[in-house]
Design a protein around this motif. Sequence first.
Motif, mmCIF file in Angstrom:
data_model
loop_
_atom_site.group_PDB
_atom_site.id
_atom_site.type_symbol
_atom_site.label_atom_id
_atom_site.label_comp_id
_atom_site.label_asym_id
_atom_site.label_seq_id
_atom_site.Cartn_x
_atom_site.Cartn_y
_atom_site.Cartn_z
ATOM 1 N N GLU A 29 50.849 34.175 46.376
ATOM 2 C CA GLU A 29 49.724 34.787 47.078
ATOM 3 C C GLU A 29 49.662 36.283 46.815
ATOM 4 O O GLU A 29 48.576 36.844 46.583
ATOM 5 N N GLU A 30 50.818 36.951 46.839
ATOM 6 C CA GLU A 30 50.854 38.391 46.602
ATOM 7 C C GLU A 30 50.489 38.726 45.156
ATOM 8 O O GLU A 30 49.708 39.636 44.898
ATOM 9 N N LYS A 31 51.046 37.983 44.225
ATOM 10 C CA LYS A 31 50.828 38.264 42.802
ATOM 11 C C LYS A 31 49.361 38.103 42.415
ATOM 12 O O LYS A 31 48.790 38.924 41.704
ATOM 13 N N PHE A 32 48.706 37.028 42.892
ATOM 14 C CA PHE A 32 47.336 36.735 42.476
ATOM 15 C C PHE A 32 46.299 37.086 43.548
ATOM 16 O O PHE A 32 45.123 36.776 43.389
ATOM 17 N N ASP A 33 46.750 37.699 44.634
ATOM 18 C CA ASP A 33 45.866 38.141 45.710
ATOM 19 C C ASP A 33 44.976 37.007 46.205
ATOM 20 O O ASP A 33 43.741 37.120 46.259
ATOM 21 N N VAL A 34 45.606 35.868 46.537
ATOM 22 C CA VAL A 34 44.901 34.698 47.059
ATOM 23 C C VAL A 34 45.592 34.242 48.338
ATOM 24 O O VAL A 34 46.681 34.687 48.666
ATOM 25 N N THR A 35 44.941 33.331 49.034
ATOM 26 C CA THR A 35 45.522 32.771 50.253
ATOM 27 C C THR A 35 45.547 31.257 50.126
ATOM 28 O O THR A 35 44.527 30.646 49.790
ATOM 29 N N ALA A 36 46.687 30.655 50.423
ATOM 30 C CA ALA A 36 46.824 29.204 50.322
ATOM 31 C C ALA A 36 46.173 28.502 51.509
ATOM 32 O O ALA A 36 46.007 27.300 51.499
#
Length: 129
Positions: A29-36
Amino acid sequence: MAKLSQDDLLAQFEEMTLIELSEFVKAFEEKFDVTAAAAVAVAGPAAVGGGEGGAAAEEQDEFDVILEGAGDKKIQVIKVVRELTSLGLKEAKDLVDGTPKPVLEKVAKEAAEKAAESLKAAGASVTVK
């Protein structure tokens, strides 16, 4: 670096503990700036909405047919229960004897109404929820 297939990745995840997997998800999530947790956001507005949205959320699309009692024609009710379900004779008899019990669960409105009509025609008392 060699590209891993989806099966290879799943094999790697399979070997991880829950804590390791949780840490991986956080790092991803941090690396790709996404939320699961995107699926939660989709359900959120429907549950929160008022007015027209609230009315649409209250409308049922799955119903349960519950046998309340067999009435005088118990044998006929058992036959109808067997037609509606894939139960054997003993299981259908046990269901009818153990009322109130659900005969069908999570079925469409039309199917629930037809099942209720069939059971009522056989002499049973039925509720659709």
